[in-house]
Motif scaffolding. Structure first.
Motif: not given
Lengths: 530, 537
Positions: B468-470, B475-477, B95-97
């Motif tokens: 937010l884009n896809a 990343i957040l889901v 996610l960070a990457i």
């Protein structure tokens, strides 16, 4: 000839040095230009002889020279690192204005490399010296050529100043050392180290004997760049051309440590169990002050070479920690010191080598003035700012060297520190260990500053674009220096990840440290008699 | 199976080398994402093959040759606590990457190489079974983070990176000295053997306290505990988004993990006799007081921050205080809550930093005064922002609640700490709600206000969508799901910590004497206390 068989490497180096002196007189440029090649071959030959020659002394006792495991270790180390230092000193074209455009590149090449070989010869002799006269001569043979090397390394006033300073302070330290030697002779009536060992009043030395030992130790501290005779390091290291600085940080230092270890064997027996507590305390105090002085002063510098000079002092302090733990921890402490000598030589050569390869200074002191060779050397933090970005390989190499000097894992510096801290703690020198780790933390600040400056700071704007360009070409045209740097960086990492082989060598050397003939048996005899 | 752990270490290292070698920034970033996902996938067999009946036992053990006379072994192994922290690490890293794709343009190859190197070092810390190896990995996390903050960070990055490195290194050299000292006394560097030796009563009480202090020095800086926390707000604020996520999500946990593994058994509870000595109690109380200072101080300072990121950074100081307090409680509730806290804090604070990074990518500011009413413009972002804020506060039903509740319960019930400690810590929860809601209210609701010059002009790189884009939602889901799932069923997770913690508390009270050979006769107490939490929706 048999009597000299143990000295073949020294003889080879001395003979070649004489040839090089003659070559230096030649009026043909080409003849002078092959001097480094000849010196390299001589060193490599001496190394081969040393490694494959199997000198164990053959049981022959010689008055002046005696082999031992520890001597073999240091000799191989000296010759191997000597090869690396020689590659660093390789002269380049006079047109190049960068860091390694050394004065001797053109006119003094023969002499420079002759002195280089002589100094290494001196170090080799220190390892095997078996009496006071020989030890003194060997130490002087190590030092005197370096005074000249500093002075002729570049045609700048600062180098002359450094050479003079180095010489006079060196002479003073020799006087102190010689004073110690004279007392050693006066109290024991002996010249040969093994006889002195027998004649000393173990384990409680008399006052005069103690005085002799203390004076000798103080004399040696000059070579080691340790407290109390450490103060010259900043000026001399800064003034000398960078390859000479790298040389100073290894050859005289190793000679000093070797001489000190010899003295401690004489005083303490081959297992160091009889070291008087006064001497251990002295080493303790010296270690603490050397580390602290080196690191605290290192924090205050703006010139990278000065930083590395003070770091050299600090690293002497770390090694003194091992020596201070000798009595309790015995061979493991000695092993740590021997390993650290090698570790420091390797990582320090990497740092100095990269400093040489970095493109030269971008701003001139006086605009319009024709720069002399060496004027444009990258030395200050401003000079190296942002260079890690532009030359990623050099930057990463410097990062490896600095992290190793800090003692970050996976580098040889970490293994070295580990091998010093373990015996120190085993010897219950807890406060000394605490001082050591505090110092490691302090030193991290200035090493990190080097890395940070190279990677995180933007480069200084170039005053003269041509200068920067010629600096860039320099990197390409310096194969020997690049090779030396690559070797040392790889060594820093390799021995940091798999230190086993190097540790075994040091262990082997430390297991039978007595270079003194008959010392083991006689000292044990003395001990048994008590 | 037994080679799985070294493979897990090797994959990111190879990935890092690949990122440096392969040409092109795009290739590097895709490779980095791929490698981090592969690493995460490699953890799945760990989770499935883990023997959940023997969570305290060291599993997947691996030992390679002795490092010669330096005397430490390359020995790896995990118990359930390490396993969950490894899972957290590999969960956050991709996610960070992925979150760095838009913001990292300069020298991207190096950036992704450092990210992967960091991943390997962090995994190594959680796997190491040898104290020196642990230290090696612990130190190696410094270098990648130093460069990540220093090269790709904000305007104060150089100072922040240096301070981060020097603080952590200065602390950890003492840890090294303490580890070596203990290792020499014990004759081994194996962590379990070291702990057993320290508990065997062969060393003096005072001596052990000194060793524990040395150990704590490194971990306290990393956590960070109250007086040595000053590097953290700076490093968090200046680091690029992904750096903050990893820093908050995983690196801080190295400190608490170290305290759990070393300081708790050696310093808090060192002897095999039934009594804790007065030394241990004093030591433990000092740590508890410091952590409560951190809780309150962090919260108060967070309250007055103008920079959202700095606010969340100070909230980390506060939250990690709870974490250490739970460990100092020295009972099942406190310690289980603390381990759960490590995971929860990693998820919610990591997520907060991600969302803040997404706001920053659009408006190039994090100033509370310049941002307001974003819910009108970015409803999806607002949803995630509020969700993670609530999770961070500890709303029942989300993940933060169980851990916060348990650590404070632990402090209340602890025989050494008691209600005063618990009470002050509870004050921290209230303050936490105040500052987080204060920020959320101003940034998300209220009249719409964005900085005068909006991001998205030609000279600012890729144009980002308004909301937010896809990729960002993607990343957040996963984080949102994890937050909710752990919030609903914390008991399952907590139960897996029981045995390792029983082992830590082993000799303390008869009830926790787990028979190591008999599988899972789960000791009763914690299960009873935790089950009610399961029922909270």
């Amino acid at each position: 000839m048999n009597d000299f068989s143990a000295m073949i490497p020294e003889l080879v180096l001395t003979a070649v040095a004489c040839v090089l002196f003659l070559l230096g007189c030649s009026n043909k440029l080409a003849a002078r230009r092959i001097a480094p090649l000849i010196a390299l071959l001589a060193l490599a030959g001496a190394l081969a002889i040393e490694v494959f020659g199997h000198f164990d002394g053959g049981g022959r006792e010689m008055q002046a020279v005696q082999h031992s495991a520890i001597a073999s270790y240091i000799r191989v180390l000296a010759l191997a690192v000597g090869v690396m230092l020689l590659l660093l000193s390789w002269p380049t074209d006079a047109e190049a204005m960068g860091n390694s455009a050394l004065a001797y590149g053109m006119d003094a090449s023969g002499e420079y490399f002759a002195f280089f070989l002589l100094s290494i010869t001196g170090l080799l002799l220190v390892t095997t010296a078996n009496d006071l006269i020989m030890l003194f001569l060997a130490l002087e043979l190590t030092s005197i050529p370096t005074y000249i090397m500093v002075s002729i390394s570049r045609p700048r006033a600062v180098a002359q100043e450094a050479g003079v300073k180095y010489f006079f302070l060196g002479a003073m330290s020799v006087a102190i050392m010689l004073f110690g030697f004279s007392y050693l002779f006066g109290t024991t009536g002996q010249i040969q180290l093994s006889k002195i060992a027998e004649a000393l009043h173990h384990p409680a030395l008399t006052q005069w004997e103690l005085l002799a030992v203390v004076l000798c130790i103080i004399g040696f501290t000059y070579k080691m760049a340790a407290f109390p005779l450490h103060f010259y390091a900043g000026d001399v290291y800064e003034g000398a051309a960078t390859p000479v600085t790298a040389f100073l940080a290894f050859v005289p230092k190793t000679a000093g440590f070797m001489a000190l270890i010899k003295l401690l064997i004489v005083v303490g027996g081959s297992d160091f169990s009889q070291l008087p507590h006064q001497i251990t305390t002295l080493l303790w105090v010296m270690a603490a002050l050397t580390m602290t002085a080196g690191n605290v002063l290192g924090l205050l510098q703006s010139n990278v070479k000065r930083v590395l000079a003070y770091s050299s002092i600090a690293h002497s302090g770390y090694m003194l920690v091992g020596l201070a733990a000798l009595r309790e921890a015995g061979h493991s402490a000695l092993q740590g010191v021997l390993f650290y000598l090698a570790a420091y030589a390797i990582m320090n050569s990497a740092a100095f080598g990269i400093l040489m390869l970095l493109p030269g200074r971008r701003r001139l002191m006086e605009v319009g003035k024709e720069p002399l060779p060496g004027d444009l050397a990258a030395e200050t933090f401003d000079d190296i700012a942002g260079q890690g970005r532009e030359h990623l390989g050099l930057g990463l190499g410097m990062a490896v060297a600095c992290f190793s000097l800090i003692g970050i894992p996976l580098t040889i510096g970490f293994v070295g520190k580990l091998m010093l801290i373990r015996p120190a703690l085993a010897a219950n020198a807890i406060w000394l260990t605490v001082i050591l780790v505090i110092n490691a933390a302090i030193s991290a600040a200035y090493y990190l500053r080097i890395v940070g400056t190279m990677f995180l700071r933007p480069a200084m704007p170039a005053v003269e674009p041509e200068t920067a360009q010629s600096g860039h070409q320099l990197v390409k045209g310096q194969f020997p220096v690049v090779a030396a740097v690559a070797l040392s960086v790889l060594g820093t990492l390799l021995f940091g990840i798999v230190p086993g082989a190097a540790q075994k060598l040091a262990q082997h050397a430390a297991a039978r440290p007595s270079p003194v003939v008959g010392m083991t048996s006689s000292a044990q005899g003395v001990a048994a008699a008590r | 199976m037994d080679k799985l752990l070294p493979i897990l270490l090797l994959v990111p290292v190879l990935g890092a080398i690949g990122c440096m070698m392969l040409p092109g920034a795009k290739v590097a970033r895709n490779l980095a994402l791929l490698v981090s996902i592969i690493t995460a996938a490699l953890v799945l067999p760990l989770l499935f093959n883990f023997d959940w009946h023997n969570t305290a036992g060291i599993q997947f053990g691996f030992a390679a040759g002795e490092f010669s006379t330096a005397g430490f072994r390359f020995s790896l192994g995990i118990d359930s606590i390490s396993l969950w922290l490894i899972a957290l690490t590999v969960f956050l890293q991709p996610l960070a990457i992925a979150a760095s794709f838009a913001s990292i343009q300069d020298r991207a190859k190096q950036y992704y190489a450092w990210m992967l190197a960091l991943l390997a070092a962090m995994l190594g810390v959680f796997m190491a079974r040898d104290a020196l190896l642990f230290y090696v990995f612990f130190e190696l996390t410094l270098i990648p983070m130093f460069f990540i903050i220093g090269i790709w960070g904000g305007p104060e990055r150089r100072y922040a990176a240096g301070k981060f490195f020097l603080f952590t290194f200065s602390g950890s050299v003492f840890t090294l000295a303490a580890v070596i000292y203990l290792g020499i006394k014990a004759g081994t560097f194996d962590i379990s053997a070291l702990v057993d030796f320290a508990r065997s009563g062969k060393m003096g009480h005072v001596e052990l306290i000194w060793v524990a202090l040395g150990l704590l020095a490194g971990f306290a800086v990393k956590v960070p505990l109250f007086p040595v926390h000053t590097w953290l707000p700076l490093a968090h604020t200046e680091a690029p988004t992904a750096g903050s996520v990893i820093l908050a999500g995983v690196l801080l946990k190295l400190g608490t993990y170290g305290i759990l593994r070393f300081v708790v058994p050696i310093g808090f509870y060192a002897t095999s006799t039934d009594q804790i000595t007065a030394w241990n109690i004093t030591f433990l109380k000092i740590v508890a007081v410091l952590s409560i200072c951190g809780v309150i101080y962090g919260a108060l300072v967070a309250w007055v921050q103008q920079d959202i990121k700095k606010l969340v950074a100070y909230s980390s100081v506060s939250h990690l205080g709870f974490c250490v307090l739970g460990l100092a409680a020295l009972n099942h509730e406190g310690m289980q809550g603390s381990v759960l806290y490590m995971i929860n804090h990693g998820l919610s604070t990591g997520a907060m930093f991600l969302v803040i990074g997404m706001i920053y990518d659009r408006y190039h500011t994090r100033d509370i005064n310049q941002l307001s009413g974003l819910a009108r413009k970015m409803p999806i972002m607002a949803f995630f922002f509020i969700l993670f804020t609530l999770s961070s506060i500890g709303l029942p039903g989300l993940n933060g609640f169980a851990s916060e509740f348990l650590t404070i319960l632990g402090a209340f019930k602890s025989e050494h700490l008691g209600p005063i400690y618990g009470g002050f810590a509870a004050l921290g929860i209230i303050l936490g709600a105040v500052y987080m809601l204060h920020m959320a209210a101003r940034v998300i609701w209220g009249p719409l206000k964005t900085p005068h010059i909006e991001h998205g002009e030609e000279d600012h790189g890729p144009v980002l969508s308004v909301d937010l884009n896809a990729r960002e939602i993607g990343i957040l889901v996963p984080l949102a799901l994890a937050v909710v799932v752990i919030g609903v069923i914390p008991g399952k997770l907590l139960n897996t910590f029981q045995d390792p913690i029983s082992r830590l508390l082993n000799d303390r009270s008869g009830m926790a004497k787990v028979d190591k050979t008999a599988p899972a006769a789960p000791p009763a107490i914690a299960a009873r206390d935790i089950h009610p939490l399961d029922r909270i929706p």
